[in-house]
Design a protein around this motif. Sequence first.
Motif, PDB file in Angstrom:
ATOM      1  N   TRP A   6       0.862  -1.086   0.137  1.00 44.72           N
ATOM      2  CA  TRP A   6      -0.156  -0.025   0.121  1.00 44.72           C
ATOM      3  C   TRP A   6       0.879   0.925  -0.050  1.00 44.72           C
ATOM      4  CZ3 TRP A   6      -0.107   3.940   3.611  1.00 44.72           C
ATOM      5  CH2 TRP A   6      -1.222   5.049   3.435  1.00 44.72           C
ATOM      6  N   TYR A   7       0.431   2.413  -0.630  1.00 42.47           N
ATOM      7  CA  TYR A   7       1.101   3.539  -0.484  1.00 42.47           C
ATOM      8  C   TYR A   7       0.134   4.716  -1.290  1.00 42.47           C
ATOM      9  CZ  TYR A   7       1.900   3.263  -5.497  1.00 42.47           C
ATOM     10  OH  TYR A   7       1.803   3.376  -6.985  1.00 42.47           O
ATOM     11  N   GLU A   8       0.415   5.942  -0.690  1.00 41.43           N
ATOM     12  CA  GLU A   8      -0.533   6.942  -1.110  1.00 41.43           C
ATOM     13  C   GLU A   8       0.631   7.946  -1.731  1.00 41.43           C
ATOM     14  OE1 GLU A   8      -3.079   8.789   1.752  1.00 41.43           O
ATOM     15  OE2 GLU A   8      -4.056   6.985   2.054  1.00 41.43           O
ATOM     16  N   ILE A   9       0.096   8.755  -2.634  1.00 41.30           N
ATOM     17  CA  ILE A   9       0.954   9.983  -3.094  1.00 41.30           C
ATOM     18  C   ILE A   9       0.279  11.181  -2.566  1.00 41.30           C
ATOM     19  CG2 ILE A   9       1.738  11.264  -4.991  1.00 41.30           C
ATOM     20  CD1 ILE A   9       1.855   8.533  -6.689  1.00 41.30           C
ATOM     21  N   GLY A  10       1.126  12.075  -1.714  1.00 34.44           N
ATOM     22  CA  GLY A  10       0.641  13.161  -1.181  1.00 34.44           C
ATOM     23  C   GLY A  10       1.054  14.661  -2.055  1.00 34.44           C
ATOM     24  N   ASP A  11       0.070  15.513  -1.743  1.00 32.22           N
ATOM     25  CA  ASP A  11       0.358  16.554  -2.525  1.00 32.22           C
ATOM     26  C   ASP A  11       1.505  17.356  -1.956  1.00 32.22           C
ATOM     27  OD1 ASP A  11      -2.088  16.152  -4.267  1.00 32.22           O
ATOM     28  OD2 ASP A  11      -3.204  17.136  -2.804  1.00 32.22           O
ATOM     29  N   THR A  12       1.794  17.384  -1.075  1.00 30.64           N
ATOM     30  CA  THR A  12       2.818  18.153  -0.272  1.00 30.64           C
ATOM     31  C   THR A  12       3.584  17.199   0.594  1.00 30.64           C
ATOM     32  OG1 THR A  12       1.741  19.081   1.444  1.00 30.64           O
ATOM     33  CG2 THR A  12       1.667  20.320  -0.459  1.00 30.64           C
ATOM     34  N   ARG A  13       4.915  17.750   0.966  1.00 27.51           N
ATOM     35  CA  ARG A  13       5.553  16.930   1.759  1.00 27.51           C
ATOM     36  C   ARG A  13       5.015  17.112   3.380  1.00 27.51           C
ATOM     37  NH1 ARG A  13      12.054  17.170   2.356  1.00 27.51           N
ATOM     38  NH2 ARG A  13      12.146  15.332   3.893  1.00 27.51           N
TER      39      ARG A  13
ATOM     40  N   ALA B  39      -6.572  -3.299  12.545  1.00 27.90           N
ATOM     41  CA  ALA B  39      -7.684  -3.587  11.805  1.00 27.90           C
ATOM     42  C   ALA B  39      -8.057  -2.670  10.851  1.00 27.90           C
ATOM     43  CB  ALA B  39      -8.793  -4.096  12.746  1.00 27.90           C
ATOM     44  N   TRP B  40      -7.935  -1.438  11.277  1.00 25.94           N
ATOM     45  CA  TRP B  40      -8.069  -0.197  10.177  1.00 25.94           C
ATOM     46  C   TRP B  40      -6.996  -0.040   9.321  1.00 25.94           C
ATOM     47  CZ3 TRP B  40      -8.957   4.015  14.286  1.00 25.94           C
ATOM     48  CH2 TRP B  40     -10.101   3.992  15.089  1.00 25.94           C
ATOM     49  N   LYS B  41      -5.783  -0.511   9.556  1.00 23.53           N
ATOM     50  CA  LYS B  41      -4.914  -0.319   8.583  1.00 23.53           C
ATOM     51  C   LYS B  41      -5.010  -1.391   7.731  1.00 23.53           C
ATOM     52  CE  LYS B  41      -1.616   1.443  11.853  1.00 23.53           C
ATOM     53  NZ  LYS B  41      -0.237   1.220  12.707  1.00 23.53           N
ATOM     54  N   ILE B  42      -5.249  -2.744   8.142  1.00 23.68           N
ATOM     55  CA  ILE B  42      -5.815  -3.787   7.156  1.00 23.68           C
ATOM     56  C   ILE B  42      -6.753  -3.398   6.285  1.00 23.68           C
ATOM     57  CG2 ILE B  42      -6.401  -6.162   6.914  1.00 23.68           C
ATOM     58  CD1 ILE B  42      -4.611  -6.613   9.595  1.00 23.68           C
ATOM     59  N   GLN B  43      -7.813  -2.889   6.740  1.00 22.88           N
ATOM     60  CA  GLN B  43      -9.017  -2.598   5.720  1.00 22.88           C
ATOM     61  C   GLN B  43      -8.478  -1.628   4.797  1.00 22.88           C
ATOM     62  OE1 GLN B  43     -11.808  -1.036   8.567  1.00 22.88           O
ATOM     63  NE2 GLN B  43     -12.719  -3.187   8.878  1.00 22.88           N
ATOM     64  N   LEU B  44      -7.470  -0.599   5.224  1.00 20.23           N
ATOM     65  CA  LEU B  44      -6.969   0.404   4.195  1.00 20.23           C
ATOM     66  C   LEU B  44      -6.392  -0.505   3.139  1.00 20.23           C
ATOM     67  CD1 LEU B  44      -6.631   3.378   3.282  1.00 20.23           C
ATOM     68  CD2 LEU B  44      -4.258   3.138   4.852  1.00 20.23           C
ATOM     69  N   ILE B  45      -5.521  -1.422   3.390  1.00 15.41           N
ATOM     70  CA  ILE B  45      -4.648  -2.130   2.420  1.00 15.41           C
ATOM     71  C   ILE B  45      -5.586  -2.911   1.841  1.00 15.41           C
ATOM     72  CG2 ILE B  45      -2.975  -4.081   1.956  1.00 15.41           C
ATOM     73  CD1 ILE B  45      -1.763  -2.949   4.699  1.00 15.41           C
ATOM     74  N   GLU B  46      -6.653  -3.414   2.182  1.00 17.21           N
ATOM     75  CA  GLU B  46      -7.531  -4.573   1.476  1.00 17.21           C
ATOM     76  C   GLU B  46      -8.483  -3.795   0.388  1.00 17.21           C
ATOM     77  OE1 GLU B  46      -8.784  -7.610   4.288  1.00 17.21           O
ATOM     78  OE2 GLU B  46      -6.994  -8.611   3.942  1.00 17.21           O
ATOM     79  N   ALA B  47      -8.831  -2.656   0.952  1.00 17.57           N
ATOM     80  CA  ALA B  47      -9.658  -1.948  -0.070  1.00 17.57           C
ATOM     81  C   ALA B  47      -8.931  -1.515  -1.366  1.00 17.57           C
ATOM     82  CB  ALA B  47      -9.933  -0.509   0.595  1.00 17.57           C
TER      83      ALA B  47
END
Length: 51
Positions: A6-13, A29-37
Motif C-alpha cells: 500500500w502507498y499514497e502519494i501526497g500533494d505536499t511533503r 484492523a483499520w490499517k488492514i482494511q485500508l490495504i485490502e480496499a
Amino acid sequence: MNLLVWYEIGDTREGAFTRERQIKKWNRAWKIQLIEALNPTWSDLYETLNC
C-alpha cells in the motif's frame, strides 16, 4: 520477505507527514482494511511506482 502492499502519494511533503502520523495512530484492523480496499490480494506494488 518485504512487500510494498500500500502507498499514497501526497500533494505536499507536509501533507504526507500529516497523513503518516494519522495512520500511525490507527489500530491494526483499520490499517488492514485500508490495504485490502485497494489491494485485496496483497500484491507487491513496488513495480507500479514511477520513481
